[in-house]
Motif scaffolding. Structure first.
Motif, PDB file in Angstrom:
ATOM      1  N   ASN A  87      32.311  42.622  44.634  1.00  0.00           N
ATOM      2  CA  ASN A  87      32.759  41.404  43.982  1.00  0.00           C
ATOM      3  C   ASN A  87      33.252  40.552  45.146  1.00  0.00           C
ATOM      4  O   ASN A  87      34.153  40.947  45.870  1.00  0.00           O
ATOM      5  CB  ASN A  87      33.891  41.729  42.988  1.00  0.00           C
ATOM      6  CG  ASN A  87      34.239  40.520  42.144  1.00  0.00           C
ATOM      7  OD1 ASN A  87      33.812  39.415  42.441  1.00  0.00           O
ATOM      8  ND2 ASN A  87      35.018  40.724  41.107  1.00  0.00           N
ATOM      9  N   HIS A  88      32.647  39.390  45.357  1.00  0.00           N
ATOM     10  CA  HIS A  88      32.908  38.622  46.587  1.00  0.00           C
ATOM     11  C   HIS A  88      34.299  38.005  46.612  1.00  0.00           C
ATOM     12  O   HIS A  88      34.715  37.440  47.598  1.00  0.00           O
ATOM     13  CB  HIS A  88      31.863  37.518  46.723  1.00  0.00           C
ATOM     14  CG  HIS A  88      31.804  36.606  45.537  1.00  0.00           C
ATOM     15  ND1 HIS A  88      31.199  36.964  44.364  1.00  0.00           N
ATOM     16  CD2 HIS A  88      32.330  35.381  45.339  1.00  0.00           C
ATOM     17  CE1 HIS A  88      31.332  35.986  43.494  1.00  0.00           C
ATOM     18  NE2 HIS A  88      32.015  35.019  44.051  1.00  0.00           N
ATOM     19  N   ILE A  89      35.035  38.110  45.491  1.00  0.00           N
ATOM     20  CA  ILE A  89      36.355  37.477  45.450  1.00  0.00           C
ATOM     21  C   ILE A  89      37.393  38.395  46.073  1.00  0.00           C
ATOM     22  O   ILE A  89      37.513  39.547  45.699  1.00  0.00           O
ATOM     23  CB  ILE A  89      36.756  37.152  44.002  1.00  0.00           C
ATOM     24  CG1 ILE A  89      35.788  36.132  43.457  1.00  0.00           C
ATOM     25  CG2 ILE A  89      38.180  36.640  43.903  1.00  0.00           C
ATOM     26  CD1 ILE A  89      35.080  36.591  42.250  1.00  0.00           C
ATOM     27  N   GLU A  90      38.135  37.849  47.027  1.00  0.00           N
ATOM     28  CA  GLU A  90      39.192  38.644  47.654  1.00  0.00           C
ATOM     29  C   GLU A  90      40.212  39.052  46.598  1.00  0.00           C
ATOM     30  O   GLU A  90      40.714  38.218  45.857  1.00  0.00           O
ATOM     31  CB  GLU A  90      39.867  37.817  48.753  1.00  0.00           C
ATOM     32  CG  GLU A  90      40.947  38.580  49.431  1.00  0.00           C
ATOM     33  CD  GLU A  90      40.902  38.419  50.948  1.00  0.00           C
ATOM     34  OE1 GLU A  90      41.674  39.102  51.597  1.00  0.00           O
ATOM     35  OE2 GLU A  90      40.099  37.607  51.442  1.00  0.00           O
ATOM     36  N   GLY A  91      40.509  40.346  46.560  1.00  0.00           N
ATOM     37  CA  GLY A  91      41.477  40.827  45.573  1.00  0.00           C
ATOM     38  C   GLY A  91      40.883  40.975  44.193  1.00  0.00           C
ATOM     39  O   GLY A  91      41.582  41.280  43.232  1.00  0.00           O
ATOM     40  N   GLY A  92      39.573  40.730  44.057  1.00  0.00           N
ATOM     41  CA  GLY A  92      38.926  40.848  42.753  1.00  0.00           C
ATOM     42  C   GLY A  92      38.700  42.304  42.377  1.00  0.00           C
ATOM     43  O   GLY A  92      38.845  43.208  43.207  1.00  0.00           O
ATOM     44  N   THR A  93      38.340  42.522  41.134  1.00  0.00           N
ATOM     45  CA  THR A  93      38.162  43.867  40.621  1.00  0.00           C
ATOM     46  C   THR A  93      36.703  44.287  40.725  1.00  0.00           C
ATOM     47  O   THR A  93      35.814  43.479  40.465  1.00  0.00           O
ATOM     48  CB  THR A  93      38.544  43.875  39.118  1.00  0.00           C
ATOM     49  OG1 THR A  93      39.842  43.331  38.992  1.00  0.00           O
ATOM     50  CG2 THR A  93      38.530  45.266  38.545  1.00  0.00           C
ATOM     51  N   VAL A  94      36.450  45.549  41.088  1.00  0.00           N
ATOM     52  CA  VAL A  94      35.090  46.075  40.979  1.00  0.00           C
ATOM     53  C   VAL A  94      35.074  47.218  39.969  1.00  0.00           C
ATOM     54  O   VAL A  94      35.954  48.056  39.958  1.00  0.00           O
ATOM     55  CB  VAL A  94      34.493  46.583  42.308  1.00  0.00           C
ATOM     56  CG1 VAL A  94      34.100  45.427  43.198  1.00  0.00           C
ATOM     57  CG2 VAL A  94      35.445  47.536  43.019  1.00  0.00           C
ATOM     58  N   GLY A  95      34.063  47.218  39.133  1.00  0.00           N
ATOM     59  CA  GLY A  95      33.960  48.262  38.123  1.00  0.00           C
ATOM     60  C   GLY A  95      32.516  48.542  37.772  1.00  0.00           C
ATOM     61  O   GLY A  95      31.590  48.099  38.468  1.00  0.00           O
ATOM     62  N   ARG A  96      32.362  49.265  36.688  1.00  0.00           N
ATOM     63  CA  ARG A  96      31.012  49.681  36.306  1.00  0.00           C
ATOM     64  C   ARG A  96      30.118  48.508  35.939  1.00  0.00           C
ATOM     65  O   ARG A  96      28.909  48.547  36.164  1.00  0.00           O
ATOM     66  CB  ARG A  96      31.094  50.678  35.147  1.00  0.00           C
ATOM     67  CG  ARG A  96      31.555  52.052  35.594  1.00  0.00           C
ATOM     68  CD  ARG A  96      31.564  53.015  34.441  1.00  0.00           C
ATOM     69  NE  ARG A  96      32.538  52.642  33.430  1.00  0.00           N
ATOM     70  CZ  ARG A  96      32.518  53.056  32.174  1.00  0.00           C
ATOM     71  NH1 ARG A  96      31.558  53.854  31.759  1.00  0.00           N
ATOM     72  NH2 ARG A  96      33.451  52.679  31.329  1.00  0.00           N
TER      73      ARG A  96
END
Ligand code: AMP
Ligand code: ZN
Ligand code: FE
Ligand code: FE
Length: 274
Positions: free
Chosen positions: A127-136
């Motif tokens: 996820n290219h957003i700094e501090g963003g969430t990555v999930g399934r």
């Protein structure tokens, strides 16, 4: 007299798994005549500042929020933190820990996919957003993009869903810890989408753990189910919340505009914070 206004206290941006940028979300809410909204991304507050700034420009009150994942009786359960100080160190520490665990989980998921012959890596997903969430969901989208699945739902059905070969459980803090940190950050902990079937024991357990309100207004809830939760909240002495859980076009469809929480509940929630 009822206070004029329109509120939606459960919204996602592309900082987690929504499709709108924070500012775009606020503009869309403004177009739909919302006067109060809460930005509640999964395990991140990365979108709050931009949303608040756009809200100030458009006279939409943007309540800083977050949606934390927790485990309750082995089920992934969500607790919203509304009115939080999104710079509170305890909250940021919890979120950063969850984010690190999510990144590690993503690498594990990628390994399991590679084990069954799929050419994908965690780096394909970011996820290219700094501090963003990555999930399934992000992995599911990457599989589609790389031609390894025909759709997001096929990705879950074949690989990422429970009991599928690349399923990895997510680390989550306990409900007490989530509620404690939300209140320490000056917010109010809300049991999100308590369920399509009323499970009073579950709700009572989570109120016991610290939830001070129940999300009774939700797009898939019938009028009578909402009424049931409002009554249950009254019996348990907790507040009532509600929102559309809008993910933009990233999930089935945008639910923004389909739920309006009466303003009296917004005021009551605010009195319960901290
Ligand atoms: P995670 O928190 O990383 O486990 O990811 C959960 C996300 O995956 C949520 O946004 C779910 O709505 C989404 N999700 C779970 N199962 C499915 C499915 N079968 N099809 C599409 N999305 C799903
Ligand atoms: Zn989501
Ligand atoms: Fe949720
Ligand atoms: Fe949500």
């Amino acid at each position: 007299m009822t206070r004029p206004g329109r509120a939606d206290l459960h919204l996602h941006t592309h900082c987690s798994d929504g499709s709108y940028e924070p500012r775009e979300l606020v503009r869309r809410a403004h177009d739909l005549r919302f006067t109060v909204i809460a930005v509640t991304d999964h395990d991140t507050v990365a979108g709050v500042d931009d949303a608040v700034a756009e809200g100030e420009r458009l006279s939409v009150r943007v309540i800083p929020g977050v949606e934390l994942s927790t485990l309750d009786a082995d089920a992934d359960t969500h607790i919203l933190g509304l009115f939080v100080d999104h710079r509170n160190p305890a909250l940021l520490k919890l979120i950063e820990h969850a984010a690190a665990e999510r990144r590690q989980r993503l690498r594990r998921i990628a390994e399991l996919l590679q084990d069954i012959g799929l050419d994908i890596s965690a780096e394909d997903v970011s996820n290219h957003i700094e501090g963003g969430t990555v999930g399934r969901l992000h992995m599911a989208e990457a599989l589609v993009k790389h031609g390894l699945a025909s759709s997001v739902s096929e990705s879950f059905l074949r690989y990422l869903g429970r009991n599928r070969p690349a399923y990895v459980a997510k680390w989550s803090p306990g409900p007490q810890e989530c509620c404690r940190v939300i209140h320490e950050a000056g917010g109010v902990a809300v049991l999100a989408h308590p369920g399509d079937v009323v499970d009073e024991q579950k709700v009572e357990r989570l109120v016991e753990a610290g939830c001070r309100a129940i999300e009774a207004y939700y797009p898939t809830y019938s009028r009578s189910l909402t009424e049931t939760y409002v009554k249950l909240a009254g019996r348990l002495g907790v507040g009532v919340s509600g929102g559309s859980d809008c993910h933009g076009s990233r999930k089935d469809r945008s639910f923004l505009g389909t739920v309006s929480l009466p303003m009296k509940y917004v005021d009551d929630l605010e009195r319960r914070k901290g």
